[in-house]
Structure formats: structure tokens, C-alpha cells
Write a protein that holds these residues in place. Structure first.
Motif, PDB file in Angstrom:
ATOM      1  N   ILE A  71       0.874  -1.216  -0.084  1.00  0.00           N
ATOM      2  CA  ILE A  71       0.004   0.008  -0.028  1.00  0.00           C
ATOM      3  C   ILE A  71       0.756   1.281  -0.023  1.00  0.00           C
ATOM      4  CG2 ILE A  71      -0.303   0.083   2.481  1.00  0.00           C
ATOM      5  CD1 ILE A  71      -2.753   1.354  -0.208  1.00  0.00           C
ATOM      6  N   LEU A  72       1.877   1.347   0.798  1.00  0.00           N
ATOM      7  CA  LEU A  72       2.782   2.659   0.713  1.00  0.00           C
ATOM      8  C   LEU A  72       3.316   2.637  -0.683  1.00  0.00           C
ATOM      9  CD1 LEU A  72       4.459   2.138   4.345  1.00  0.00           C
ATOM     10  CD2 LEU A  72       2.377   3.364   3.617  1.00  0.00           C
ATOM     11  N   LYS A  73       3.817   1.728  -1.251  1.00  0.00           N
ATOM     12  CA  LYS A  73       4.133   2.032  -2.740  1.00  0.00           C
ATOM     13  C   LYS A  73       3.267   2.319  -3.644  1.00  0.00           C
ATOM     14  CE  LYS A  73       6.785  -0.275  -6.412  1.00  0.00           C
ATOM     15  NZ  LYS A  73       6.617  -1.359  -7.147  1.00  0.00           N
ATOM     16  N   LEU A  74       2.056   1.824  -3.553  1.00  0.00           N
ATOM     17  CA  LEU A  74       1.006   2.202  -4.132  1.00  0.00           C
ATOM     18  C   LEU A  74       0.515   3.690  -4.141  1.00  0.00           C
ATOM     19  CD1 LEU A  74      -1.274   1.383  -6.335  1.00  0.00           C
ATOM     20  CD2 LEU A  74      -2.848   0.722  -4.464  1.00  0.00           C
ATOM     21  N   ARG A  75       0.492   4.181  -3.017  1.00  0.00           N
ATOM     22  CA  ARG A  75       0.448   5.508  -2.678  1.00  0.00           C
ATOM     23  C   ARG A  75       1.428   6.586  -3.323  1.00  0.00           C
ATOM     24  NH1 ARG A  75      -1.016   8.010   2.846  1.00  0.00           N
ATOM     25  NH2 ARG A  75      -2.838   9.025   2.053  1.00  0.00           N
ATOM     26  N   GLU A  76       2.401   6.060  -3.256  1.00  0.00           N
ATOM     27  CA  GLU A  76       3.558   6.980  -3.486  1.00  0.00           C
ATOM     28  C   GLU A  76       3.899   6.871  -5.177  1.00  0.00           C
ATOM     29  OE1 GLU A  76       7.405   5.340  -1.081  1.00  0.00           O
ATOM     30  OE2 GLU A  76       7.681   4.862  -3.184  1.00  0.00           O
ATOM     31  N   SER A  77       3.337   5.711  -5.857  1.00  0.00           N
ATOM     32  CA  SER A  77       3.531   5.860  -7.309  1.00  0.00           C
ATOM     33  C   SER A  77       2.250   6.335  -7.964  1.00  0.00           C
ATOM     34  CB  SER A  77       4.140   4.312  -7.673  1.00  0.00           C
ATOM     35  OG  SER A  77       3.192   3.366  -7.415  1.00  0.00           O
ATOM     36  N   ALA A  78       1.243   6.216  -7.289  1.00  0.00           N
ATOM     37  CA  ALA A  78      -0.229   6.426  -8.120  1.00  0.00           C
ATOM     38  C   ALA A  78      -0.462   7.689  -8.323  1.00  0.00           C
ATOM     39  CB  ALA A  78      -1.440   5.746  -7.330  1.00  0.00           C
ATOM     40  N   SER A  79      -1.014   8.081  -9.561  1.00  0.00           N
ATOM     41  CA  SER A  79      -1.686   9.548  -9.879  1.00  0.00           C
ATOM     42  C   SER A  79      -2.967   9.337 -10.221  1.00  0.00           C
ATOM     43  CB  SER A  79      -0.787  10.159 -10.660  1.00  0.00           C
ATOM     44  OG  SER A  79      -0.855   9.258 -11.869  1.00  0.00           O
ATOM     45  N   GLY A  80      -3.912  10.497 -10.373  1.00  0.00           N
ATOM     46  CA  GLY A  80      -5.179  10.329 -10.949  1.00  0.00           C
ATOM     47  C   GLY A  80      -5.772   9.342  -9.971  1.00  0.00           C
ATOM     48  N   ASP A  81      -6.718   8.545 -11.049  1.00  0.00           N
ATOM     49  CA  ASP A  81      -7.655   7.649 -10.466  1.00  0.00           C
ATOM     50  C   ASP A  81      -7.056   6.714  -9.422  1.00  0.00           C
ATOM     51  OD1 ASP A  81      -9.960   8.619 -11.655  1.00  0.00           O
ATOM     52  OD2 ASP A  81      -9.487   7.606 -13.284  1.00  0.00           O
ATOM     53  N   LEU A  82      -5.976   6.421  -9.708  1.00  0.00           N
ATOM     54  CA  LEU A  82      -5.238   5.471  -8.755  1.00  0.00           C
ATOM     55  C   LEU A  82      -4.558   5.868  -7.544  1.00  0.00           C
ATOM     56  CD1 LEU A  82      -3.124   2.980 -11.344  1.00  0.00           C
ATOM     57  CD2 LEU A  82      -5.105   2.701 -10.322  1.00  0.00           C
ATOM     58  N   LYS A  83      -4.358   7.186  -7.460  1.00  0.00           N
ATOM     59  CA  LYS A  83      -4.256   7.960  -6.454  1.00  0.00           C
ATOM     60  C   LYS A  83      -5.328   7.851  -5.272  1.00  0.00           C
ATOM     61  CE  LYS A  83      -1.673  10.782  -3.622  1.00  0.00           C
ATOM     62  NZ  LYS A  83      -1.656  10.241  -2.456  1.00  0.00           N
ATOM     63  N   PHE A  84      -6.378   8.238  -6.036  1.00  0.00           N
ATOM     64  CA  PHE A  84      -7.883   8.020  -5.555  1.00  0.00           C
ATOM     65  C   PHE A  84      -7.898   6.875  -4.665  1.00  0.00           C
ATOM     66  CE2 PHE A  84     -11.814   6.484  -5.627  1.00  0.00           C
ATOM     67  CZ  PHE A  84     -12.511   7.173  -4.559  1.00  0.00           C
ATOM     68  N   LEU A  85      -7.545   5.810  -5.611  1.00  0.00           N
ATOM     69  CA  LEU A  85      -7.851   4.273  -4.852  1.00  0.00           C
ATOM     70  C   LEU A  85      -6.788   3.989  -3.807  1.00  0.00           C
ATOM     71  CD1 LEU A  85      -9.261   1.513  -5.363  1.00  0.00           C
ATOM     72  CD2 LEU A  85      -7.252   0.765  -6.745  1.00  0.00           C
ATOM     73  N   ALA A  86      -5.639   4.272  -4.153  1.00  0.00           N
ATOM     74  CA  ALA A  86      -4.595   4.156  -3.144  1.00  0.00           C
ATOM     75  C   ALA A  86      -4.887   5.002  -1.852  1.00  0.00           C
ATOM     76  CB  ALA A  86      -3.207   4.675  -3.623  1.00  0.00           C
ATOM     77  N   ASP A  87      -5.495   5.866  -1.867  1.00  0.00           N
ATOM     78  CA  ASP A  87      -5.784   6.755  -0.469  1.00  0.00           C
ATOM     79  C   ASP A  87      -6.915   6.079  -0.021  1.00  0.00           C
ATOM     80  OD1 ASP A  87      -3.995   8.470  -1.047  1.00  0.00           O
ATOM     81  OD2 ASP A  87      -4.930  10.089  -1.617  1.00  0.00           O
ATOM     82  N   TYR A  88      -7.973   5.608  -0.617  1.00  0.00           N
ATOM     83  CA  TYR A  88      -9.197   5.026  -0.110  1.00  0.00           C
ATOM     84  C   TYR A  88      -8.789   3.822   0.510  1.00  0.00           C
ATOM     85  CZ  TYR A  88     -13.692   2.451  -0.515  1.00  0.00           C
ATOM     86  OH  TYR A  88     -14.949   1.635  -0.180  1.00  0.00           O
ATOM     87  N   ILE A  89      -7.844   2.794  -0.278  1.00  0.00           N
ATOM     88  CA  ILE A  89      -7.566   1.563   0.635  1.00  0.00           C
ATOM     89  C   ILE A  89      -6.627   1.747   1.881  1.00  0.00           C
ATOM     90  CG2 ILE A  89      -6.358  -0.653   0.169  1.00  0.00           C
ATOM     91  CD1 ILE A  89      -6.910  -0.417  -2.698  1.00  0.00           C
ATOM     92  N   TYR A  90      -5.982   2.846   1.716  1.00  0.00           N
ATOM     93  CA  TYR A  90      -5.057   3.280   2.917  1.00  0.00           C
ATOM     94  C   TYR A  90      -6.141   3.593   3.944  1.00  0.00           C
ATOM     95  CZ  TYR A  90      -1.820   5.818   5.524  1.00  0.00           C
ATOM     96  OH  TYR A  90      -1.142   6.373   6.602  1.00  0.00           O
ATOM     97  N   GLU A  91      -6.839   4.406   3.811  1.00  0.00           N
ATOM     98  CA  GLU A  91      -7.728   4.906   4.871  1.00  0.00           C
ATOM     99  C   GLU A  91      -8.803   3.888   5.270  1.00  0.00           C
ATOM    100  OE1 GLU A  91      -9.448   8.521   3.760  1.00  0.00           O
ATOM    101  OE2 GLU A  91      -7.586   9.299   3.538  1.00  0.00           O
ATOM    102  N   LYS A  92      -9.343   3.140   4.502  1.00  0.00           N
ATOM    103  CA  LYS A  92     -10.227   2.048   4.733  1.00  0.00           C
ATOM    104  C   LYS A  92      -9.831   0.810   5.229  1.00  0.00           C
ATOM    105  CE  LYS A  92     -13.836   4.737   3.065  1.00  0.00           C
ATOM    106  NZ  LYS A  92     -14.870   5.142   3.681  1.00  0.00           N
ATOM    107  N   VAL A  93      -8.562   0.274   4.887  1.00  0.00           N
ATOM    108  CA  VAL A  93      -8.146  -0.941   5.199  1.00  0.00           C
ATOM    109  C   VAL A  93      -6.756  -0.857   6.148  1.00  0.00           C
ATOM    110  CG1 VAL A  93      -7.009  -2.998   4.235  1.00  0.00           C
ATOM    111  CG2 VAL A  93      -8.953  -2.042   2.996  1.00  0.00           C
TER     112      VAL A  93
END
Ligand code: FAD
Ligand code: UDP
Length: 373
Positions: free
Chosen positions: A131-153
Motif C-alpha cells: 500500500i505504501l508503494k501504491l500511494r507513492e507511485s500512483a496518480s489520478g484515479d489510482l491515487k484516489f484508489l490508493a488513498d481509499y484503501i489506505y484509509e479504509k483498510v
């Protein structure tokens, strides 16, 4: 009493080494544990209602190395079992590790398809992304998804478990449960997965049957040092305790286990349900899923994370942070000074977040390199 080896701790680390030393070298071992049973944290027993339960939380054996599976198979038959975990997110139970099935369960189909497509383009099918890698590397829709998973899971669960946020822990901690770009709902993907067919305690009893092994329970090793003569010692308790905290205390996380029996055949649909955001516990495990036992009732356990307080509860998790690694190193240096006489190993002796297979691997390696030489 006169022995070749004094081994402190009858968990996987101590028991594997006791077994090897007794059976392969023909030497005498005194195996001491302060608890009233062997097995360490993997200990299981039948509760009052006759349900096989794990006293110290759910234990599923998983390993990629065949020699570990085969070594333990000398002492047990295996029950094949693939652990499944659901996490409660926005009122729904979705697969953990978060995967494409979780994505489609939580998002409108067309948006899930778009996110799936982008994940596949950016990372690739069947890949595991922490998850930390996804948050770091993602942009746009994927950044939204990464933040969503980070916060909810991750965020709520990690705060409960460690009283720290994911960034404040070694990255390997949350990387144990990566986002999995597949439809595989299993918690682990290791080649070998299962539980001892008749339970862990029976496995340990078989492992420790050798006449060269003498077991002393309900005994802290400190209390018998005057009476025992030994050539070498293996210590699998907390390394800072051994050195009487001379460099300060290493911190650990503890847990309170709340086990409940219910007159219902099934409590939940899978082995474990995680509650990242609700309640004070992190997860509920129903043992019958793991053990395959048939029973008209069922027992489950909720895990409540706690700070470890010496003398009050048990140290279950070393805390993976750089500053404690540095403190552990000081104890490791002390250990090196006496390595001819005393070896340290195990989750507490090495201050490492080991799974069971890693403790067995470490014990077998110590036997080959430092004992049978
Ligand atoms: P332990 O099992 O902790 O044994 C150390 C022993 O030393 C203890 O019995 C203790 O009583 C004894 N001792 C300590 N000090 C003294 C003293 N002064 N005198 C005498 N005796 C002493 N791993 C997996 O692979 N899969 C899982 O699903 C899994 N689930 C887990 C769930 C939870 C909640 C926890 C806490 C751990 C889990 N693990 C799992 C990890 C697993 O429990 C460990 O890797 C393994 O049990 C460690 O074995 P060990 O021998 O190093 O230590
Ligand atoms: N984790 C999380 N949410 C989950 C599952 C795991 O945040 O739903 C994080 C949390 O920090 C946890 C770590 O991942 O401590 C490792 O999880 P694992 O299930 O491997 O922990 P263990 O079984 O060792 O307690």
C-alpha cells in the motif's frame, strides 16, 4: 541435573533445536518453559465445549520451502487449508488482501473496470503492490484508489494494532498484506499451507518424545540456574530480559484474546474477519474453519491489541522501527560476546517479526551451522 544443552522456551525455535540435538547428536537436553504447556504461541487445546482452539491467536502454517514442510511432516500429518480473510469496509465484507474482487465489490462496475485496467497497465497482472508503494507511485484515479484503501483498510487497523501509523513502521509490516492484482482470495500464496491434522500441541508432543529430552514446565529458567549444569544454552525468550535490560527495555506489542463459544454451527463465512475501522479489536477468527473440526457449536476469538507491560501480559510482537533495531543491535553485540556458551534465536530472541516457517528455518540453520559442527 547435568545436561549438554539447556534450552529456554518450548515454542517452535526451542523445540526444533531440542529435537535435532537429541535425535541427531544423541545429546541430553533440558527444555524449560515458564508456561504450563509446550508449543509456545502455537499451542492449541480443546476448550470446555470440545472445540479445538488456539490459545494465542490463529496460527496457519505457510511456507514456500519444501524442506520445512517435510521436516515437520515427521511429526504430523498435514491438513491442507487455505486461509481466507474478509475485511469490513463501508459496511461490506471484502477480500483481504485487497484484490480485484474487493474492487468490484466496493465500486460501481464501470469505475472498477477502469481502475482495474489502470492497475494492470501500471503494474501488471498477479503482482503484489504494498500500500505504501501504491500511494507513492500512483496518480489520478489510482491515487484516489490508493488513498481509499489506505484509509479504509490500513490506517485504522494499524493504529489499533501498533498505536502507530503505517509510515511509522518498517515498510515490511503493511507489505505483508499487499494489494494483490488478481482474483485470488487466499490470504497467503505460499506453496505449502495447512495446519497439523491433530493440532499443533500433538505435533510438539511428537517432536519432543525423544528420551534425551527432559521437559520442565511452569519454570522460569532463572529459578533453576543453580541446580543445572549445562555445556551450552539456547535462549528463545526476550533478549533484553536475558541481559537484565542493561541497555534499556525493548518494546513489544501484546494482545488480549477474548474467546467465546456459541451454540451455532457457524459464526462467519470465512476463517477471519478483519475490522479495520470498527470496535477495539482488530479481527475475529472462527477456529473450525482452520481446523476443519465438525461440532454443533463454534468458538471464536477477538484480538484486542495492548501495550506490553513486563510482568502483566505477554510480548507477542517486536516493534519494527529503526530506533528499536538499533537498540536490539546493542543486545546482539552482547550476545556475540558469549556465543560460545549461549545462542539466541526466535521471534523474541532475535527480535524479529518471524512467521512459524521462519522460526523453523532459523532453528534448522543454527543446528547445521552452530551446533552440529
Ligand atoms: P514462542 O512461541 O514465543 O516461544 C518462546 C517461549 O519461551 C514461550 O513459550 C515463553 O513462555 C518461553 N519463555 C520466555 N521467557 C522465558 C523464561 N524466562 N523462562 C522460561 N521460558 C521462557 N505465524 C505463522 O506462521 N502463521 C500464523 O498464522 C501466525 N499467527 C500468529 C498470530 C498471533 C496472534 C501471534 C502472536 C503470532 C502468530 N504467528 C504466526 C507467529 C508465531 O507465533 C511465531 O513465529 C512462533 O510461534 C515463534 O516461535 P518461537 O519459538 O520463536 O517463540
Ligand atoms: N493490516 C492492515 N489491515 C488489514 C490487515 C493487515 O492494516 O486488514 C496491516 C497491519 O498493520 C498489520 C499488518 O498489516 O499489523 C500485518 O498483518 P498480518 O495479518 O500479517 O498480521 P499478523 O497476523 O502477524 O498479526
Amino acid at each position: 541435573m547435568k545436561v549438554d544443552w539447556l534450552i529456554v522456551g518450548a515454542g517452535f525455535t526451542g523445540s526444533v533445536l531440542a529435537e535435532r540435538i537429541a535425535s541427531q547428536l544423541g545429546q541430553k537436553v533440558l527444555l524449560v518453559d515458564q508456561r504450563n504447556h509446550v508449543g509456545g504461541n502455537a499451542y492449541d487445546y480443546y476448550d470446555e465445549q470440545g472445540v479445538l482452539v488456539h490459545q494465542y491467536g490463529p496460527h496457519i502454517f505457510h511456507a514456500n520451502a519444501r524442506y520445512l514442510w517435510d521436516y515437520l511432516a515427521q511429526f504430523t500429518q498435514w491438513r491442507s487449508y487455505y486461509h481466507q480473510v474478509l475485511g469490513v469496509v463501508d459496511g461490506q465484507q471484502v477480500p483481504i488482501p485487497f484484490n480485484f474482487n474487493s474492487l468490484y465489490a466496493l465500486f460501481p462496475a464501470h469505475y472498477a473496470a477502469k481502475l482495474e485496467q489502470q492497475l494492470l497497465e501500471n503494474y501488471g497482472f498477479n503482482l503484489k503492490v504494498p500500500i505504501l508503494k501504491l500511494r507513492e507511485s500512483a496518480s489520478g484515479d489510482l491515487k484516489f484508489l490508493a488513498d481509499y484503501i489506505y484509509e479504509k483498510v490500513f490506517l485504522g487497523y494499524t493504529l489499533k494494532q501498533w498505536e502507530l501509523s503505517p509510515e511509522d513502521l518498517g515498510a515490511a509490516v503493511t507489505a505483508r498484506v499487499p494489494i494483490y492484482l488478481s482474483r485470488d482470495n487466499r490470504y497467503f500464496q505460499d506453496t505449502y499451507q495447512g495446519l497439523p491434522l491433530h493440532g499443533y500441541t500433538v505435533l510438539f508432543q511428537n517432536m519432543l518424545k525423544h528420551p534425551n529430552i527432559h521437559i520442565l514446565l511452569n519454570t522460569r529458567y532463572q529459578s533453576i540456574m543453580q541446580e543445572v549444569q549445562y555445556k551450552r544454552m539456547l535462549f528463545t525468550g526476550p533478549i533484553d530480559e536475558f541481559f537484565e535490560h542493561m541497555h534499556g527495555e525493548l518494546p513489544y506489542r501484546s494482545l488480549k484474546f477474548d474467546l467465546r463459544y456459541e451454540e451455532r454451527e457457524q459464526i462467519q463465512t470465512v476463517g477471519t474477519v478483519n475490522y479495520p475501522n470498527e470496535y477495539n479489536f482488530t479481527r475475529i477468527t472462527e477456529f473450525k474453519h482452520l481446523t476443519g473440526q465438525r461440532h454443533h457449536g463454534s468458538t471464536w476469538v477477538a484480538e484486542y491489541p495492548q501495550a506490553y507491560v513486563r510482568g502483566e501480559n505477554d510480548p507477542y510482537y517486536p516493534i519494527p522501527q529503526e530506533k528499536y533495531k538499533a537498540l536490539y543491535k546493542k543486545y546482539q553485540q552482547e550476545a556475540e560476546k558469549i556465543q560460545e556458551k549461549v545462542l539466541f534465536a526466535g521471534r523474541l530472541g532475535d527480535y524479529q517479526y518471524y512467521n512459524m516457517d521462519q522460526t523453523v528455518a532459523r532453528a534448522l540453520a543454527i543446528f547445521d551451522k552452530q551446533v552440529a559442527v
